[in-house]
Design an enzyme around this catalytic site. Structure first.
Site, mmCIF file in Angstrom:
data_model
loop_
_atom_site.group_PDB
_atom_site.id
_atom_site.type_symbol
_atom_site.label_atom_id
_atom_site.label_comp_id
_atom_site.label_asym_id
_atom_site.label_seq_id
_atom_site.Cartn_x
_atom_site.Cartn_y
_atom_site.Cartn_z
ATOM 1 N N HIS A 69 0.793 -1.233 0.000
ATOM 2 C CA HIS A 69 0.000 0.000 0.000
ATOM 3 C C HIS A 69 0.832 1.292 0.000
ATOM 4 O O HIS A 69 2.009 1.297 0.326
ATOM 5 C CB HIS A 69 -0.984 0.009 1.181
ATOM 6 C CG HIS A 69 -1.826 -1.243 1.213
ATOM 7 N ND1 HIS A 69 -2.389 -1.734 2.352
ATOM 8 C CD2 HIS A 69 -2.186 -2.101 0.225
ATOM 9 C CE1 HIS A 69 -3.062 -2.853 2.087
ATOM 10 N NE2 HIS A 69 -2.942 -3.094 0.787
ATOM 11 N N ASP A 107 -0.288 4.159 1.664
ATOM 12 C CA ASP A 107 -0.706 5.128 2.685
ATOM 13 C C ASP A 107 0.098 5.111 3.987
ATOM 14 O O ASP A 107 -0.324 5.711 4.975
ATOM 15 C CB ASP A 107 -2.219 5.016 2.957
ATOM 16 C CG ASP A 107 -2.680 3.616 3.321
ATOM 17 O OD1 ASP A 107 -1.861 2.683 3.305
ATOM 18 O OD2 ASP A 107 -3.882 3.465 3.618
ATOM 19 N N ASN A 112 -0.057 7.151 8.449
ATOM 20 C CA ASN A 112 -1.371 6.640 8.036
ATOM 21 C C ASN A 112 -2.500 7.399 8.753
ATOM 22 O O ASN A 112 -3.275 6.825 9.512
ATOM 23 C CB ASN A 112 -1.401 5.145 8.386
ATOM 24 C CG ASN A 112 -2.482 4.378 7.688
ATOM 25 O OD1 ASN A 112 -3.475 4.026 8.293
ATOM 26 N ND2 ASN A 112 -2.312 4.128 6.414
HETATM 27 O O1 DAV Z 1 4.304 0.489 6.394
HETATM 28 O O2 DAV Z 1 4.111 -1.588 6.914
HETATM 29 C C1 DAV Z 1 1.250 -0.846 6.255
HETATM 30 C C2 DAV Z 1 -0.021 -1.049 5.437
HETATM 31 C C3 DAV Z 1 -0.721 0.212 5.137
HETATM 32 N N1 DAV Z 1 -2.030 0.003 4.533
HETATM 33 C C4 DAV Z 1 3.707 -0.587 6.317
HETATM 34 C C5 DAV Z 1 2.469 -0.695 5.453
#
Ligand code: DAV
Length: 326
Positions: A210, A212, A270
């Protein structure tokens, strides 16, 4: 019209639910997509009850906050017993303009997750909902990705992407090519949105799940970037290169439940934007709060104790359905 960006005044939002969250059956998709860098998956079965209870308690607090901000909150179908979870609607549901796309998810166990959300859109008469079904044969997955971030998990045998690989900025959509989204997925997204938006890909920035925890849009012309992944603004698509950038400070690691880890400490990025002057941050991220305040953005500091355990903080666990569009 539904939400077209990440930051104008939020009116209606889906908030996920940790109930029924589980580690699915082990298969090649789980190995390659969720655990390429992260040891082996825990045993199949429900997450420990403490994780689910704490996540739901924190979700309740978040919903109280949203209600106080006059945001209308929608919840996943309580009858839906997930094969994986319904904690992160962001991963599955892409909303833009008059369109809702249930994306061709990278994990096999998430293929039917959209059924937890479909009914929520029945109230919008002009909205078109589309589901993409794909085969997810073994040939879609490249096991050479395990332990090697330079090899991506998804081959190009069919379009495949999670909705959380996308961030939206009105007429522009930004799509991360990674273990949870391939190039054919970006093409499919462009086809789906037609002339309502242009899809820009982001490549060679972050291999895993992802977009975000790497970028957050704060308002037109201002974004938050994760400096451990974006080293230089030239890695951004051209249209974003002249935006002002808040470089996220080192996150406070809130840890995870022993043996269950689904994400990095960078879930600090996030955040959920309520509007251009207010965001929701994980409550320990004070250095980030100080940076955002310099840009006249207030931060509501709320708990999400199991964010790393379950792989989602306030952006992942929501979908902005309606914002005041510009
Ligand atoms: O930075 O581990 C987390 C998932 C975000 N939707 C990470 C990604």
């Amino acid at each position: 019209m539904l939400s077209r960006n990440e930051y104008s005044q939020l009116k209606t939002v889906i908030v996920g639910d940790a109930t029924g969250a589980k580690i699915p059956k082990h298969d090649i998709s789980l190995r390659c997509v969720n655990y390429a860098d992260n040891g082996t998956p825990p045993e199949q079965g429900l997450y420990p009850q403490q994780i689910i209870d704490e996540a739901n308690e924190d979700i309740d607090k978040f919903i109280q906050f949203l209600t106080k901000e006059n945001v209308n909150v929608l919840r996943p179908d309580v009858e839906h017993n997930p094969a994986y979870y319904k904690f992160c609607p962001r991963d599955t549901v892409f909303v833009h303009d008059n369109n809702v796309l249930y994306t061709p998810m990278s994990l096999r166990a998430r293929a039917d997750e959209h059924t937890a959300y479909r009914k929520l859109f029945d109230r919008y008469e002009s909205v078109q909902q589309e589901t993409v079904n794909i085969k997810r044969e073994d040939s879609l997955y490249n096991t050479a990705c395990v332990g090697n971030p330079n090899v991506l998990a998804l081959n190009e045998t069919e379009p495949c992407f999670d909705a959380a690989n996308i961030l939206k900025d009105n007429d522009d959509l930004y799509y991360l090519v990674s273990n949870s989204g391939n190039l054919r997925g970006a093409e499919m997204l462009q086809h789906f949105v037609g002339d309502t938006a242009k899809v820009h890909t982001i490549e060679d920035v972050y291999s895993y799940m992802h977009l975000d925890s790497t970028i957050a849009f704060l308002r037109e012309g201002l974004l938050l970037a994760n400096p451990s992944r974006i080293k230089d603004r030239t890695q951004l698509p051209e249209k974003l290169q002249n935006w002002d950038i808040v470089w996220a400070p080192e996150p406070v690691d809130i840890g995870h439940y022993p043996g269950f880890n689904n994400s990095s400490p960078w879930l600090s990025v996030n955040l959920l934007s309520i509007n251009e002057r207010l965001v929701v941050l994980e409550e320990h991220q004070h250095n980030l709060r100080i940076e955002l305040e310099k840009h006249n953005i207030d931060c509501a500091m709320l708990p999400m104790r199991q964010a790393r355990t379950l792989g989602g903080c306030f952006h992942c666990i929501t979908v902005d359905v309606e914002r005041e569009n510009v």
